[in-house]
Design a protein around this motif. Structure first.
Motif, PDB file in Angstrom:
ATOM      1  N   ARG A   1      14.491 -45.769 -32.793  1.00  0.00           N
ATOM      2  CA  ARG A   1      14.905 -45.407 -31.434  1.00  0.00           C
ATOM      3  C   ARG A   1      15.811 -46.469 -30.829  1.00  0.00           C
ATOM      4  O   ARG A   1      16.559 -46.198 -29.896  1.00  0.00           O
ATOM      5  N   ILE A   2      15.744 -47.678 -31.384  1.00  0.00           N
ATOM      6  CA  ILE A   2      16.604 -48.775 -30.945  1.00  0.00           C
ATOM      7  C   ILE A   2      17.799 -48.923 -31.884  1.00  0.00           C
ATOM      8  O   ILE A   2      18.948 -49.040 -31.456  1.00  0.00           O
ATOM      9  N   LYS A   3      17.513 -48.878 -33.168  1.00  0.00           N
ATOM     10  CA  LYS A   3      18.544 -49.120 -34.176  1.00  0.00           C
ATOM     11  C   LYS A   3      19.696 -48.113 -34.106  1.00  0.00           C
ATOM     12  O   LYS A   3      20.838 -48.428 -34.424  1.00  0.00           O
ATOM     13  N   VAL A   4      19.398 -46.900 -33.669  1.00  0.00           N
ATOM     14  CA  VAL A   4      20.415 -45.853 -33.601  1.00  0.00           C
ATOM     15  C   VAL A   4      21.546 -46.202 -32.632  1.00  0.00           C
ATOM     16  O   VAL A   4      22.657 -45.694 -32.737  1.00  0.00           O
ATOM     17  N   TYR A   5      21.268 -47.129 -31.697  1.00  0.00           N
ATOM     18  CA  TYR A   5      22.271 -47.493 -30.692  1.00  0.00           C
ATOM     19  C   TYR A   5      23.169 -48.656 -31.140  1.00  0.00           C
ATOM     20  O   TYR A   5      24.083 -49.035 -30.401  1.00  0.00           O
TER      21      TYR A   5
ATOM     22  N   ASP B   1      22.930 -43.804 -17.281  1.00  0.00           N
ATOM     23  CA  ASP B   1      21.605 -44.290 -16.867  1.00  0.00           C
ATOM     24  C   ASP B   1      20.698 -44.497 -18.072  1.00  0.00           C
ATOM     25  O   ASP B   1      19.904 -45.447 -18.111  1.00  0.00           O
ATOM     26  N   ALA B   2      20.813 -43.608 -19.052  1.00  0.00           N
ATOM     27  CA  ALA B   2      19.991 -43.723 -20.257  1.00  0.00           C
ATOM     28  C   ALA B   2      20.375 -44.968 -21.049  1.00  0.00           C
ATOM     29  O   ALA B   2      19.509 -45.663 -21.597  1.00  0.00           O
ATOM     30  N   ILE B   3      21.676 -45.264 -21.118  1.00  0.00           N
ATOM     31  CA  ILE B   3      22.132 -46.443 -21.851  1.00  0.00           C
ATOM     32  C   ILE B   3      21.626 -47.711 -21.174  1.00  0.00           C
ATOM     33  O   ILE B   3      21.177 -48.653 -21.842  1.00  0.00           O
ATOM     34  N   ASN B   4      21.676 -47.755 -19.855  1.00  0.00           N
ATOM     35  CA  ASN B   4      21.166 -48.919 -19.132  1.00  0.00           C
ATOM     36  C   ASN B   4      19.662 -49.092 -19.347  1.00  0.00           C
ATOM     37  O   ASN B   4      19.168 -50.215 -19.441  1.00  0.00           O
ATOM     38  N   ALA B   5      18.949 -47.982 -19.440  1.00  0.00           N
ATOM     39  CA  ALA B   5      17.503 -48.044 -19.697  1.00  0.00           C
ATOM     40  C   ALA B   5      17.235 -48.588 -21.096  1.00  0.00           C
ATOM     41  O   ALA B   5      16.294 -49.360 -21.306  1.00  0.00           O
ATOM     42  N   VAL B   6      18.067 -48.200 -22.061  1.00  0.00           N
ATOM     43  CA  VAL B   6      17.920 -48.689 -23.438  1.00  0.00           C
ATOM     44  C   VAL B   6      18.178 -50.195 -23.485  1.00  0.00           C
ATOM     45  O   VAL B   6      17.443 -50.947 -24.143  1.00  0.00           O
TER      46      VAL B   6
ATOM     47  N   ILE C   1      28.047 -52.200 -30.315  1.00  0.00           N
ATOM     48  CA  ILE C   1      29.119 -52.969 -30.957  1.00  0.00           C
ATOM     49  C   ILE C   1      30.475 -52.491 -30.441  1.00  0.00           C
ATOM     50  O   ILE C   1      31.355 -53.303 -30.130  1.00  0.00           O
ATOM     51  N   VAL C   2      30.628 -51.178 -30.316  1.00  0.00           N
ATOM     52  CA  VAL C   2      31.886 -50.626 -29.802  1.00  0.00           C
ATOM     53  C   VAL C   2      32.079 -51.033 -28.338  1.00  0.00           C
ATOM     54  O   VAL C   2      33.189 -51.394 -27.928  1.00  0.00           O
ATOM     55  N   ALA C   3      31.011 -51.004 -27.567  1.00  0.00           N
ATOM     56  CA  ALA C   3      31.103 -51.390 -26.151  1.00  0.00           C
ATOM     57  C   ALA C   3      31.526 -52.851 -26.009  1.00  0.00           C
ATOM     58  O   ALA C   3      32.410 -53.183 -25.207  1.00  0.00           O
ATOM     59  N   LEU C   4      30.908 -53.717 -26.795  1.00  0.00           N
ATOM     60  CA  LEU C   4      31.202 -55.153 -26.717  1.00  0.00           C
ATOM     61  C   LEU C   4      32.533 -55.511 -27.378  1.00  0.00           C
ATOM     62  O   LEU C   4      33.072 -56.590 -27.137  1.00  0.00           O
TER      63      LEU C   4
ATOM     64  N   ASP D   1      34.296 -29.132 -20.686  1.00  0.00           N
ATOM     65  CA  ASP D   1      35.636 -29.015 -20.107  1.00  0.00           C
ATOM     66  C   ASP D   1      36.736 -29.051 -21.172  1.00  0.00           C
ATOM     67  O   ASP D   1      37.749 -29.737 -21.027  1.00  0.00           O
ATOM     68  N   GLY D   2      36.512 -28.333 -22.265  1.00  0.00           N
ATOM     69  CA  GLY D   2      37.527 -28.220 -23.306  1.00  0.00           C
ATOM     70  C   GLY D   2      37.495 -29.326 -24.342  1.00  0.00           C
ATOM     71  O   GLY D   2      38.281 -29.310 -25.299  1.00  0.00           O
ATOM     72  N   HIS D   3      36.589 -30.288 -24.203  1.00  0.00           N
ATOM     73  CA  HIS D   3      36.481 -31.400 -25.158  1.00  0.00           C
ATOM     74  C   HIS D   3      35.196 -31.257 -25.980  1.00  0.00           C
ATOM     75  O   HIS D   3      34.153 -30.868 -25.463  1.00  0.00           O
ATOM     76  N   SER D   4      35.286 -31.596 -27.257  1.00  0.00           N
ATOM     77  CA  SER D   4      34.118 -31.542 -28.138  1.00  0.00           C
ATOM     78  C   SER D   4      34.243 -32.649 -29.183  1.00  0.00           C
ATOM     79  O   SER D   4      35.164 -33.470 -29.124  1.00  0.00           O
ATOM     80  N   ASN D   5      33.298 -32.668 -30.133  1.00  0.00           N
ATOM     81  CA  ASN D   5      33.325 -33.666 -31.206  1.00  0.00           C
ATOM     82  C   ASN D   5      33.125 -35.077 -30.656  1.00  0.00           C
ATOM     83  O   ASN D   5      33.826 -36.022 -31.030  1.00  0.00           O
ATOM     84  N   PHE D   6      32.142 -35.221 -29.775  1.00  0.00           N
ATOM     85  CA  PHE D   6      31.871 -36.510 -29.135  1.00  0.00           C
ATOM     86  C   PHE D   6      31.253 -37.500 -30.125  1.00  0.00           C
ATOM     87  O   PHE D   6      30.545 -37.114 -31.049  1.00  0.00           O
ATOM     88  N   ILE D   7      31.515 -38.781 -29.890  1.00  0.00           N
ATOM     89  CA  ILE D   7      31.069 -39.822 -30.819  1.00  0.00           C
ATOM     90  C   ILE D   7      29.632 -40.249 -30.566  1.00  0.00           C
ATOM     91  O   ILE D   7      28.825 -40.322 -31.485  1.00  0.00           O
ATOM     92  N   PHE D   8      29.306 -40.544 -29.322  1.00  0.00           N
ATOM     93  CA  PHE D   8      27.973 -41.065 -29.016  1.00  0.00           C
ATOM     94  C   PHE D   8      27.158 -40.002 -28.283  1.00  0.00           C
ATOM     95  O   PHE D   8      27.367 -39.750 -27.082  1.00  0.00           O
ATOM     96  N   THR D   9      26.236 -39.398 -29.007  1.00  0.00           N
ATOM     97  CA  THR D   9      25.507 -38.257 -28.469  1.00  0.00           C
ATOM     98  C   THR D   9      24.012 -38.313 -28.749  1.00  0.00           C
ATOM     99  O   THR D   9      23.538 -39.089 -29.584  1.00  0.00           O
ATOM    100  N   THR D  10      23.306 -37.440 -28.061  1.00  0.00           N
ATOM    101  CA  THR D  10      21.889 -37.231 -28.328  1.00  0.00           C
ATOM    102  C   THR D  10      21.776 -36.369 -29.590  1.00  0.00           C
ATOM    103  O   THR D  10      22.775 -35.959 -30.164  1.00  0.00           O
ATOM    104  N   MET D  11      20.562 -36.052 -29.971  1.00  0.00           N
ATOM    105  CA  MET D  11      20.343 -35.255 -31.178  1.00  0.00           C
ATOM    106  C   MET D  11      20.911 -33.842 -31.052  1.00  0.00           C
ATOM    107  O   MET D  11      21.238 -33.206 -32.048  1.00  0.00           O
ATOM    108  N   ASN D  12      21.040 -33.338 -29.831  1.00  0.00           N
ATOM    109  CA  ASN D  12      21.567 -31.973 -29.661  1.00  0.00           C
ATOM    110  C   ASN D  12      23.087 -31.944 -29.481  1.00  0.00           C
ATOM    111  O   ASN D  12      23.667 -30.892 -29.209  1.00  0.00           O
TER     112      ASN D  12
END
Length: 411
Positions: free
Chosen positions: A202-206, A317-322, A211-214, A299-310
């Motif tokens: 649950r941590i390692k997946v991030y 907010d979820a990223i800040n919580a992680v 790394i991309v953010a930093l 809004d016409g965009h798909s194929n996102f890089i950083f996503t949930t399982m769905n």
């Protein structure tokens, strides 16, 4: 990207405040001059709009503005001066902050009766956490910007003589102002190493995301809006052209929306550093291994890089919580290790996703990149923002270099 227009069951575009219920009845929600939220209903859209026009006529013709509430004045100011100028997410955010923190406080007062002391008391209560809501100085600044603008507009329209918010933050920032503190190189490595060595999936997946953010300095909304089409592995660049945010709906639910970035300077390309490139390829393999859907469209965009399982993009907010969970877990282990080794623990300070952006900018300044280049990579609308960070880093480096002078002999 423009907000998708809401329509009725006949395909007609509905205006702000208009809504059609499932039974076909039309509804119009508005704020009256006392600042209270009111609702009217009608069986037809034509009849509803006739009522709307009558409301506007009664609302704005012959109104004694000296008795208007701050709430009513703010909503009128936003409607007449800001609605067409601001991005949808910015307009929504302004109204949200007002409703959360001002509406039920000084917002209920008549604008002519509000004194500086009323604002100071409200800010002091928030800083001290009175009534269960404790706000940071940064949030208070945001709120103050809204109040200051509304009061300035009232002064310009001769509703009040003075703006009670003028320079008011000086009374709070002297003791409470804190500069954004970037992570040190060591803290940055400790944070990533803890994630890389974690056995908790649950941590390692991030790990790729952080790394991309930093390694890019993207704003969190820009980072989470990235699609694989934005990454060019051959040219080693990332194209930044959009941001993602939450848009409240009539039913009080929120949906993710895509828009253009914060400023025109934010539309840019960012160099794809080797470590970032490696992290992105790891993320692509990870998505494939977990069979994460790539056809989720916003809004016409798909194929996102950083996503949930769905397949839907993460929310900020979820990223800040992680981040908070990772820092807490890492520091707890470090305290145990330091105790066993009889030394002081090296703790990572609590930080947010925005600090990762600030950290990347700091790393570039430390490596003496050209200021204009840093501004372009960061997408700063004003070079002053870049210079403030650059000057701060340069000053720290100068202080470190000054220690070498102690070895110089004069006689």
């Amino acid at each position: 990207m423009a907000r998708k227009k809401r329509k009725d069951n006949k395909g007609r575009i509905l205006k702000q405040g208009e809504y059609q219920r499932s039974n076909g009845m039309y509804r119009y929600k508005f704020i009256d001059m006392s600042g209270q939220e009111k609702v009217i209903y009608s069986k037809s859209l034509i009849e509803l709009r006739e009522k709307e026009e009558e409301i506007k006529r009664l609302k704005f013709e012959g109104v004694n503005y000296s008795n208007i509430s701050l709430n009513a004045w703010f909503y009128e100011y936003m409607e007449s001066c800001k609605k067409e100028k601001l991005k949808d997410q910015t307009y929504t955010r302004y109204c949200q902050y007002w409703d959360w923190y001002v509406k039920d406080k000084v917002g209920k007062m008549k604008i002519k009766d509000i004194k500086r002391m009323n604002i100071i008391k409200m800010y002091t209560d928030y800083l001290n956490g009175k009534n269960g809501i404790k706000l940071s100085i940064g949030t208070l600044k945001y709120i103050n910007n809204l109040l200051n603008s509304a009061f300035s507009y009232a002064v310009a329209n001769d509703i009040i003589l003075k703006n009670p918010c003028t320079n008011i933050m000086n009374e709070f920032c002297k003791d409470n102002q804190k500069n954004k503190i970037a992570l040190t190189q060591k803290q940055q490595q400790q944070f990533i190493n803890y994630i890389a060595n974690s056995t908790d999936t649950r941590i390692k997946v991030y790990e790729p995301l952080f790394i991309v953010a930093l390694g890019t300095g993207l704003r969190i909304g820009e980072l989470l809006a990235l699609t694989w089409n934005d990454v060019d592995f051959k040219k080693n660049i990332i194209s930044v052209s959009k941001t993602i945010y939450y848009q409240p709906q009539q039913d009080r639910k929120r949906v993710q929306k895509i828009s253009t970035p914060k400023t025109k300077n934010a539309v840019r390309t960012v160099p794809l550093l080797p470590e970032v490139k490696k992290a992105l390829k790891k993320q692509k393999k990870q998505q494939f291994k977990l069979s994460i859907p790539r056809n989720v469209e916003i809004d016409g965009h798909s194929n996102f890089i950083f996503t949930t399982m769905n397949g839907t993009p993460y929310i900020s907010d979820a990223i800040n919580a992680v981040i908070k969970r990772i820092v807490k877990g890492r520091n707890a282990k470090e305290v145990e290790r330091a105790k066993a080794e009889r030394r002081e623990p090296e703790l990572i300070p609590n930080f947010t996703a925005h600090i990762m952006r600030h950290t990347f900018c700091t790393r570039m300044c430390e490596n003496d990149l050209n200021v204009k280049t840093i501004q372009m990579i960061m997408g700063h609308g004003d070079i002053t923002t870049t210079m403030n960070i650059y000057t701060h880093v340069t000053e720290e480096k100068k202080q470190l270099e000054m220690h070498k002078l102690y070895n110089i002999k004069i006689s």
